[in-house]
Every structure is written in structure tokens, then in C-alpha cells.
Design a protein around this motif. Structure first.
Motif, PDB file in Angstrom:
ATOM      1  N   TYR A 193       0.807  -1.235   0.000  1.00  0.00           N
ATOM      2  CA  TYR A 193       0.000   0.000   0.000  1.00  0.00           C
ATOM      3  C   TYR A 193       0.835   1.278   0.000  1.00  0.00           C
ATOM      4  N   CYS A 194       1.883   1.272  -0.757  1.00  0.00           N
ATOM      5  CA  CYS A 194       2.630   2.516  -0.952  1.00  0.00           C
ATOM      6  C   CYS A 194       2.174   3.148  -2.258  1.00  0.00           C
ATOM      7  N   ILE A 195       2.286   4.472  -2.344  1.00  0.00           N
ATOM      8  CA  ILE A 195       2.041   5.167  -3.606  1.00  0.00           C
ATOM      9  C   ILE A 195       3.340   5.839  -3.992  1.00  0.00           C
ATOM     10  N   ILE A 196       3.818   5.542  -5.183  1.00  0.00           N
ATOM     11  CA  ILE A 196       5.035   6.185  -5.659  1.00  0.00           C
ATOM     12  C   ILE A 196       4.654   6.930  -6.924  1.00  0.00           C
ATOM     13  N   GLU A 197       4.679   8.250  -6.840  1.00  0.00           N
ATOM     14  CA  GLU A 197       4.152   9.060  -7.930  1.00  0.00           C
ATOM     15  C   GLU A 197       5.216   9.365  -8.972  1.00  0.00           C
ATOM     16  N   GLU A 198       4.757  10.037 -10.029  1.00  0.00           N
ATOM     17  CA  GLU A 198       5.593  10.317 -11.193  1.00  0.00           C
ATOM     18  C   GLU A 198       6.890  11.026 -10.821  1.00  0.00           C
ATOM     19  N   TYR A 199       7.937  10.687 -11.534  1.00  0.00           N
ATOM     20  CA  TYR A 199       9.250  11.335 -11.431  1.00  0.00           C
ATOM     21  C   TYR A 199       9.877  11.223 -10.043  1.00  0.00           C
ATOM     22  N   SER A 200       9.384  10.325  -9.215  1.00  0.00           N
ATOM     23  CA  SER A 200      10.091  10.163  -7.948  1.00  0.00           C
ATOM     24  C   SER A 200      11.182   9.111  -8.131  1.00  0.00           C
ATOM     25  N   THR A 201      12.194   9.256  -7.307  1.00  0.00           N
ATOM     26  CA  THR A 201      13.381   8.426  -7.452  1.00  0.00           C
ATOM     27  C   THR A 201      13.725   7.823  -6.101  1.00  0.00           C
ATOM     28  N   ILE A 202      13.930   6.533  -6.068  1.00  0.00           N
ATOM     29  CA  ILE A 202      14.380   5.864  -4.850  1.00  0.00           C
ATOM     30  C   ILE A 202      15.652   5.120  -5.219  1.00  0.00           C
ATOM     31  N   ILE A 203      16.725   5.472  -4.552  1.00  0.00           N
ATOM     32  CA  ILE A 203      18.000   4.835  -4.875  1.00  0.00           C
ATOM     33  C   ILE A 203      18.570   4.198  -3.616  1.00  0.00           C
ATOM     34  N   HIS A 204      18.931   2.960  -3.710  1.00  0.00           N
ATOM     35  CA  HIS A 204      19.695   2.309  -2.650  1.00  0.00           C
ATOM     36  C   HIS A 204      21.154   2.476  -3.047  1.00  0.00           C
ATOM     37  N   LYS A 205      21.798   3.460  -2.422  1.00  0.00           N
ATOM     38  CA  LYS A 205      23.138   3.856  -2.861  1.00  0.00           C
ATOM     39  C   LYS A 205      24.180   2.827  -2.457  1.00  0.00           C
ATOM     40  N   LYS A 206      25.159   2.730  -3.289  1.00  0.00           N
ATOM     41  CA  LYS A 206      26.320   1.908  -2.961  1.00  0.00           C
ATOM     42  C   LYS A 206      27.144   2.652  -1.919  1.00  0.00           C
ATOM     43  N   SER A 207      27.700   1.953  -0.977  1.00  0.00           N
ATOM     44  CA  SER A 207      28.584   2.656  -0.038  1.00  0.00           C
ATOM     45  C   SER A 207      29.833   1.824   0.173  1.00  0.00           C
ATOM     46  N   ASP A 208      30.876   2.483   0.693  1.00  0.00           N
ATOM     47  CA  ASP A 208      32.170   1.808   0.826  1.00  0.00           C
ATOM     48  C   ASP A 208      32.128   0.726   1.891  1.00  0.00           C
ATOM     49  N   LYS A 209      31.485   1.087   3.023  1.00  0.00           N
ATOM     50  CA  LYS A 209      31.487   0.114   4.113  1.00  0.00           C
ATOM     51  C   LYS A 209      30.253  -0.780   4.032  1.00  0.00           C
ATOM     52  N   GLN A 210      30.089  -1.321   2.877  1.00  0.00           N
ATOM     53  CA  GLN A 210      28.916  -2.152   2.669  1.00  0.00           C
ATOM     54  C   GLN A 210      29.137  -3.538   3.259  1.00  0.00           C
ATOM     55  N   GLU A 211      28.060  -4.054   3.828  1.00  0.00           N
ATOM     56  CA  GLU A 211      28.169  -5.403   4.375  1.00  0.00           C
ATOM     57  C   GLU A 211      27.957  -6.418   3.258  1.00  0.00           C
ATOM     58  N   ASP A 212      28.369  -7.587   3.545  1.00  0.00           N
ATOM     59  CA  ASP A 212      28.194  -8.632   2.533  1.00  0.00           C
ATOM     60  C   ASP A 212      27.511  -9.834   3.162  1.00  0.00           C
ATOM     61  N   PRO A 213      26.378 -10.231   2.764  1.00  0.00           N
ATOM     62  CA  PRO A 213      25.577  -9.680   1.659  1.00  0.00           C
ATOM     63  C   PRO A 213      24.972  -8.338   2.042  1.00  0.00           C
ATOM     64  N   PRO A 214      24.720  -7.456   1.076  1.00  0.00           N
ATOM     65  CA  PRO A 214      24.225  -6.115   1.397  1.00  0.00           C
ATOM     66  C   PRO A 214      22.863  -6.159   2.074  1.00  0.00           C
ATOM     67  N   LYS A 215      22.716  -5.225   3.000  1.00  0.00           N
ATOM     68  CA  LYS A 215      21.442  -5.127   3.715  1.00  0.00           C
ATOM     69  C   LYS A 215      20.399  -4.536   2.777  1.00  0.00           C
TER      70      LYS A 215
END
Ligand SMILES: [Zn+2]
Ligand SMILES: [Zn+2]
Ligand SMILES: [Zn+2]
Lengths: 452, 192
Positions: free
Chosen positions: B49-71
């Protein structure tokens, strides 16, 4: 110009009200509210509320009957999402009005003070009247008409003893504020308790409701919307109405609209070459005639206007491309505003070489808007001509002393002919055609570097 | 980047949007056209039940101290992402019933609770935590606390999921039942 209040209205519901009613309502609308948190207008929102089942919880049938959802309304702000539920105001069954009114804690005192000062004012008026009467009585030995008949209201009241008694009673019953030495100390934890800024109102929020000045956000209450006014403007010198809006708050039209925009030629910049110190550049200007008469125009170097022949002076500054001059129309026999703040003209380092020709602008023709065949003229000054507009090519010379990066400005004076269309019965013999002058200051960006 | 888009039944996802990486979209969620969801630093899970409207952006950014496997980046239920908003997050958790108003920006180190409102054009980039029911609004980023959560947009969701198929090409749900027990029963049941 003297601004005058024409009418009071609510900007949200466009309700009009006379000034006496507005004063009675403390200049606030009775049905619209502002957000106490961000001062945006609150919107009424509807929800379907399920009426709570009766506490005794009868049989199953009673519950089914009770299931009819009821529309309930609350106020909500679309800007900061404040709702009337946040402060525990119960939802209302009707869409407008009926919101609980809070009584101000000092309402009684305020009204007492008001009463008192009214009484004081009345007393003073009475005293003054008395003094005047005495003076009069000493000076003249005739019995005045008012003395004989007691015709004026104040006198009648004083004779009847009404005014005196009323004012006297109000004055007597008044308890002045008593200063006191000891005030309650701050609570123990005033300096140690952590402050939660989300719970405390900001100064603007407090001052928006002076009667309550809530300290905590939970005490914020919808603010009745302040009324707006329609304003007319009047000349300070001759009392002529310059602008007067229509009474209907929904209308943006004017009944009287004497703006320079309709009388003074419009000057707009089309384009301009980079201004460089000591160099020449080209400036393209567009001139438009807003009047219904042919206009003869001449561009002159910026200078104080020549001494006017019939006491006419015209000096107005015009910014880059807007035509909202502060000039008053001299042809309407307006005297020059004496207290007009004198603005020092900006330093001009770029000079226009004005063409020594008289330009003629055709009258404004609304129908001509639709044909767009711009006529090119075989002239090095006029680029094109189109109904009441024409484009000009001007040469600018910049002083070598101009500093790079400083604002580039130039000025020129427009001399134009103006035909007065307002019928003047008293001065009918007077010439209807005038020659007026307007100095235009043009802002041409910043001075570029000489090397470029 | 390996694309692994999981759309649960009941979700309305327009074809005309950019979905990259490992993304799970919960049932009842509506994703308008021209939405960009990029899971470059790890999976993105969008709940129901989320609404994601036009031109919105959701990014799961890469980071240096990323865990493996990524959260994964988990976005709770009943969130509303209004037109043109942008959420960048390396990982973590966005609560429920938040409203990201038009053109707002939520940067990498912002933790968001539940029932929060990030006002139109508000720009949150400093590391911070929004506790539940925080409302950020206005050009000066005023903060206040709402008493209750933002009302859910169930009526709007209902309307959108009915209307969207009439005007847009949709991506078909590709995952069937979610409950492991029911999936098992589905697997074991003989195909008709
Ligand atoms: Zn109103
Ligand atoms: Zn508000
Ligand atoms: Zn006047």
C-alpha cells in the motif's frame, strides 16, 4: 498618494462586510481559519465517522442500526499538516462554523479597560465642550441657540445628567492595575530540564494570537482569518481618485484606474551588446504607444527636463522593462508631490547617442494584435514597426573609466506628445496637447572586461 | 546489474518506469509511470500500500562500508512518495505511513521513523533521525510533531489501482502467494 480602505473582505471565502461589522468582528472572518502553526489557510476536511456503539452494548440488532456512518468535519492545514485533532478539538457535524470558541483569559479586563477609556474620552469631550461654552458665555452676551434649546446631543445628555452619570460611574467603578513586588519564581528545573522545541511554540505563533499567547503547541487554536481590504488611492495634493477597485471582492477590475501605464510610452529592452569600458555597443529598444492617439516621440540625452511651458513637469524613473512609473499625470492638473522622496539618480557612465529624429507612434489598436507582418524600414535607426510598436537601434558609448563588474546603466529622456482626453470644463480653453518628458534609466547588466 | 524485479499480486506497476537491481514490490502498492527505483547497493523492498508518484526516485546507494551480503532498504507500508521526490539511502529502514511531498530530497544519512512528513521541496541531507510523527515543512525546514499518523490513502490506492490499467501498460505480478506455507501447498498440489 493616500491609500484609503474601501471595503473589508475575507480573502478565502470572499465575503464582503462593512467596516463597522468588521470592527465588531475584530477584523476577522467568522467562518475561515488560519493555521496556528504556519498561518496558511486551513481547509475543512470530511471523514466518515462510525458512531461509537452504546456503552451498554445491547443486542446485535442495535449495533447494525448504529452502523450508519456519519460525516464529521475537522480542520487541516495542507502546508504543515496541522489538524484540529492535534489539539483535541472535537470533530464537528457541520462543515462550517460551530467551532468551539475559547474565551480569552483577560477578556473581562480588556473590556473593562475599553469601557474605562471610552468613559475617559467622553469625559474629556464633555470637559472641552464645557470649557468652550464657558468661553463663549464670557465672550458673547447672547444666549446661543443650543443653550436655549439644548439641541446638540452632548448638551442634551449633560442636561439630562446622563453623560455625566454614565461616565462618572464607569470611572468610579474602575480598579487600576496594582503593581506587585514579588513575582512567582522560575520552577526548579528551568535551567536543567531539557527543552523539547517541538512542544514549544515559536514567537510568531504566540504573537499570532495575542489573547492567549500559547506556550505549548498543544494549546494552539485555529486563528480566525484576518480580513483583507480593498484599497483605493487618492492624490495627496488634489484629492483626485487615482485607483478605485470594484466593490465585489471577487473582481480584480477597477472602477477608476489612472495609471501611467496607460499614458506614458512603454520602453523595453530587446537586447544589448556587452558593455565594455571605452567601447561602443548597440542597444535595441522597443517603444510602444499605449494611448489611442498618435504620439510623436523624441529621444534626448538624459538631462533635467527643460522648464515646462505651463508649469508641467514630468520626471519619472522607469526600471529596465516595467512601466510602473511613479509619475503622476500632470495633464490631470496634479501638482508635483512635494514630499516625494528625492532619489539620487544612479551614476551614468554609459551614454546614449540619441538619434536626431522625431519618431511617430501609431495609436494603439487592439485588432492589430492579430496581424503580425512587421514592416521593415530602410532606416539604420528603426528596425521594424508594428502597429503601435517600433524597435530602435541605438548606439551606446561607455566611459573608459567604467569599472569592470560594476552595474552598467544608462539614461535617456523621452519627450513625447500627449493628448489629454479627460474633459475639462473649467479649463476648456486650455491646450489639449502637451509635450511631456520622462527620464528612463536602463539597467544593462554589468560592465564586461575591456579585453573581451 | 542483474535485474530481479519481484512484483507481488495486487501491486500496480506501470511499465514506463526504470527499475534496476533487486526490487520487491508489495501487494497493493501503486507505482506511477516515470518512476525510477535503482537498487545498486543492495535490494530494495517496498511493502504494501505505498504510492510512488511520477518522477520520484528511490535509490539504494552503494557505499564503501557495505556489508556482505548487502542489507536491504526496506520501505514500510502506506508510504506516499509524491511527484518528483528523491530518496537516497545506503541501507536501512523507512517506517510506515510517511509522506514524501513533492520535490523533497532525503539524503543518505537520514533515518526516517513512521508517520513523518517531509514537506514539499524540503532538503534533508545532514545526518539525522526523524522520530515518529515528525513533520518538516516550509523553506526554513520548520519541524513539528503531529499527534497522530498521517491518514492512510486507501481510497486513493483503490481508485488508482482501478483506473491505472485503463490508461497505462502495467507490469504483471510475477510472484504468487507470499506465505511460505501456501507456496508449499501450491507447489505440492498437482497442476490442473
Ligand atoms: Zn472567510
Ligand atoms: Zn499549517
Ligand atoms: Zn492630485
Amino acid at each position: 498618494m493616500i491609500p484609503q480602505v474601501d471595503s473589508h473582505y475575507c480573502a478565502n471565502c470572499l465575503e464582503n462586510m462593512p467596516s463597522s461589522e468588521a470592527r465588531l468582528k475584530k477584523n476577522r472572518c467568522s467562518s475561515c481559519f488560519d493555521c496556528p502553526s504556519c498561518f496558511h489557510t486551513l481547509s475543512t476536511r470530511a471523514t466518515l465517522a462510525q458512531p461509537r456503539p452504546a456503552p451498554e452494548a445491547g443486542g446485535g440488532d442495535a449495533k447494525v442500526e448504529n452502523k450508519q456512518p456519519k460525516k464529521m468535519y475537522y480542520l487541516s492545514c495542507f502546508n504543515c499538516r496541522w489538524t484540529s485533532r492535534d489539539v483535541g478539538i472535537p470533530d464537528q457535524p457541520v462543515a462550517s462554523g460551530g467551532w468551539p470558541e475559547r474565551s480569552a483569559p483577560h477578556a473581562a479586563r480588556v473590556s473593562q479597560l475599553l469601557e474605562h477609556y471610552r468613559a475617559v474620552a467622553q469625559q474629556e469631550k464633555q470637559d472641552k465642550l464645557e470649557r468652550e461654552r464657558k468661553k463663549f458665555a464670557i465672550r458673547g452676551k447672547y444666549i446661543t441657540l443650543t443653550d436655549k434649546t439644548g439641541l446638540t446631543g452632548a448638551v442634551a445628555r449633560s442636561i439630562a445628567g446622563l453623560g455625566d452619570a454614565g461616565a462618572g460611574a464607569a470611572l468610579a467603578g474602575f480598579a487600576p492595575a496594582v503593581p506587585k513586588e514579588d513575582v512567582e519564581g522560575l520552577p526548579e528545573d528551568a535551567f536543567t530540564k531539557e527543552v523539547n522545541l517541538k512542544q514549544i511554540t515559536s514567537m510568531p505563533q504566540r504573537l499570532a494570537s495575542p489573547e492567549w499567547q500559547p506556550v505549548s503547541v498543544s494549546r494552539l487554536h485555529p486563528l480566525a482569518k484576518l480580513l483583507s481590504v480593498k484599497r483605493s488611492q487618492r492624490c495627496r495634493a488634489c484629492d483626485h481618485n487615482l485607483t478605485k477597485p470594484e466593490y465585489n471582492p471577487g473582481s480584480i477590475k477597477f472602477k477608476i484606474e489612472l495609471l501611467a501605464y496607460y499614458h506614458v510610452p512603454e520602453v523595453k529592452i530587446i537586447s544589448c551588446e556587452m558593455i565594455k569600458p571605452g567601447a561602443k555597443s548597440t542597444l535595441l529598444l522597443k517603444l510602444a504607444n499605449p494611448t489611442g492617439h498618435e504620439m510623436a516621440l523624441q529621444l534626448l540625452p538624459a538631462a533635467p527636463p527643460p522648464p515646462p511651458p505651463h508649469g508641467e513637469t514630468e520626471a519619472a524613473t522607469e526600471d529596465k522593462d516595467d512601466s510602473i512609473e511613479k509619475s503622476l499625470d500632470k495633464s490631470l492638473k496634479l501638482d508635483k508631490e512635494p514630499r516625494w522622496p528625492h532619489v539620487e539618480p544612479p551614476a551614468i557612465l554609459t551614454r546614449v547617442t540619441p538619434p536626431a529624429v522625431t519618431l511617430t507612434l501609431a495609436p494603439r489598436d487592439d485588432a492589430a494584435e492579430y496581424d503580425d507582418d512587421a514592416r521593415h524600414e530602410p532606416s539604420h535607426i528603426i528596425l521594424w514597426r508594428k502597429s503601435n510598436k517600433l524597435a530602435l537601434r541605438l548606439e551606446l558609448t561607455t566611459d573608459p573609466a567604467a569599472v569592470e563588474g560594476s552595474p552598467a546603466r544608462t539614461a535617456l529622456t523621452v519627450e513625447y506628445s500627449y493628448r489629454n482626453t479627460v474633459p475639462q470644463s473649467i479649463t476648456a480653453s486650455q491646450n489639449r496637447d502637451h509635450t511631456l518628458y520622462t527620464t528612463v534609466y536602463l539597467d544593462l547588466g554589468t560592465v564586461g572586461s575591456a579585453g573581451l | 546489474m542483474a535485474h530481479n524485479i519481484k512484483i507481488l499480486p495486487g501491486a500496480t506497476v506501470c511499465e514506463d518506469c526504470t527499475l534496476e537491481g533487486d526490487i520487491t514490490i508489495g501487494g497493493g502498492t501503486v507505482i506511477h509511470p516515470r518512476v525510477t527505483i535503482i537498487a545498486e547497493g543492495g535490494p530494495i523492498i517496498i511493502a504494501e500500500y505505498c504510492i510512488i508518484e511520477e518522477y520520484s526516485t528511490i535509490i539504494h546507494k552503494k557505499s564503501d562500508k557495505q556489508e556482505d551480503p548487502p542489507k536491504p532498504l526496506f520501505i514500510g507500508a502506506h508510504n506516499v512518495f509524491e511527484v518528483g521526490c528523491r530518496l537516497e539511502s545506503p541501507c536501512g529502514h523507512v517506517g510506515e505511513s510517511n509522506v514524501f511531498e513533492c520535490k523533497c530530497f532525503v539524503g543518505v544519512n537520514v533515518k526516517i521513523g513512521s508517520g513523518c512528513v517531509i514537506g514539499a521541496a524540503c532538503h534533508l541531507s545532514a545526518p539525522q533521525t526523524l522520530v515518529d510523527n515528525t513533520v518538516v515543512w516550509g523553506s526554513e525546514h520548520h519541524v513539528r510533531e503531529a499527534l497522530e499518523k498521517q491518514p492512510s490513502q486507501l481510497l486513493q490506492l483503490d481508485f488508482l489501482s482501478k483506473v491505472m490499467p485503463n490508461y497505462h501498460r502495467l507490469r504483471k505480478p510475477n510472484i504468487h502467494k507470499r506465505q511460505p506455507s501456501s507456496r508449499q501447498s501450491l507447489d505440492s498440489s498437482p497442476k490442473p
